[in-house]
Design a protein around this motif. Structure first.
Motif, short mmCIF file in Angstrom:
data_model
loop_
_atom_site.label_atom_id
_atom_site.label_comp_id
_atom_site.label_asym_id
_atom_site.label_seq_id
_atom_site.Cartn_x
_atom_site.Cartn_y
_atom_site.Cartn_z
N HIS A 195 0.62 -10.66 1.83
CA HIS A 195 1.91 -10.81 2.59
C HIS A 195 2.25 -11.68 3.82
N LEU A 196 0.69 -11.41 4.32
CA LEU A 196 0.36 -12.76 5.70
C LEU A 196 0.18 -13.57 4.80
N ARG A 197 -0.73 -14.22 4.45
CA ARG A 197 -1.15 -15.33 3.86
C ARG A 197 0.31 -15.94 3.25
N ALA A 198 1.38 -15.28 3.02
CA ALA A 198 2.07 -16.23 2.43
C ALA A 198 3.41 -16.74 3.66
N LEU A 204 -7.53 -0.02 0.00
CA LEU A 204 -7.78 -0.96 -0.43
C LEU A 204 -7.18 -2.18 -0.83
N LEU A 205 -6.46 -1.72 -1.82
CA LEU A 205 -5.31 -2.09 -2.67
C LEU A 205 -3.83 -2.00 -1.73
N TYR A 206 -3.70 -1.80 -0.51
CA TYR A 206 -2.55 -1.71 0.19
C TYR A 206 -3.29 -3.56 1.21
N LEU A 263 -0.22 2.22 2.59
CA LEU A 263 -0.49 2.09 3.59
C LEU A 263 -0.96 3.43 4.20
N ALA A 264 -0.07 3.67 5.46
CA ALA A 264 -0.28 4.62 6.40
C ALA A 264 -0.07 5.89 5.64
N THR A 265 0.23 6.04 4.06
CA THR A 265 0.01 7.31 3.40
C THR A 265 -1.31 7.34 2.91
N HIS A 311 8.93 -10.39 6.63
CA HIS A 311 10.35 -9.31 6.59
C HIS A 311 10.72 -8.41 5.83
N ASN A 312 9.91 -7.80 4.95
CA ASN A 312 9.65 -6.29 3.94
C ASN A 312 7.88 -5.77 4.32
N LEU A 313 7.07 -6.39 5.10
CA LEU A 313 5.80 -5.63 5.99
C LEU A 313 5.19 -4.47 5.65
N ALA A 314 6.66 -4.08 6.18
CA ALA A 314 7.10 -2.44 6.15
C ALA A 314 6.23 -1.73 4.98
#
Length: 121
Positions: A92-95, A83-85, A108-110, A99-102
């Motif tokens: 990031h998407l809202r702003a 939920l945090l990530y 999130l993936a972990t 470039h650093n979404l990874a």
């Protein structure tokens, strides 16, 4: 130790370690953390609280490894990190900072992997 148990151990420890590391960077006010949070619109005053959530998640993950009776704690911690990530990705998407979404994507993936393994084992 089965393959699933080994995967749970490795992935959970990785997730806990990267979250503890980024929480330390948050608390230290690392330059990259301050720049990124400003770019996506996260107030600097939130950083200690976000660091506390990351540390709590890391601690819950590790405690969930100790005993099968504590596995729900690990799953809850992983869920909280997911939920945090998701929130971080939303910021990031809202702003429109792509470039650093990874970075939040990796965290999130972990967390998702830790959650999936905790629930399945």
């Amino acid at each position: 130790m089965t393959g699933t148990q080994l995967a749970l151990l490795v992935v959970t420890l990785l997730t806990a370690a990267v979250n503890a590391g980024i929480a330390a960077a948050d608390l230290a006010g690392a330059r990259f953390v301050l720049a990124n949070s400003a770019e996506v619109g996260v107030p600097r005053s939130w950083l200690p609280w976000l660091a506390a959530l990351k540390l709590a998640g890391a601690a819950g993950l590790v405690l969930g490894l100790f005993d099968t009776a504590l596995r729900p704690l690990g799953a809850a911690a992983a869920c909280g990190l997911v939920l945090l990530y998701l929130g971080a990705l939303a910021y990031h998407l809202r702003a429109r900072v792509l470039h650093n979404l990874a970075f939040p994507g990796f965290y999130l993936a972990t967390a998702v992997a830790s959650l999936a393994l905790a629930v399945s084992s």
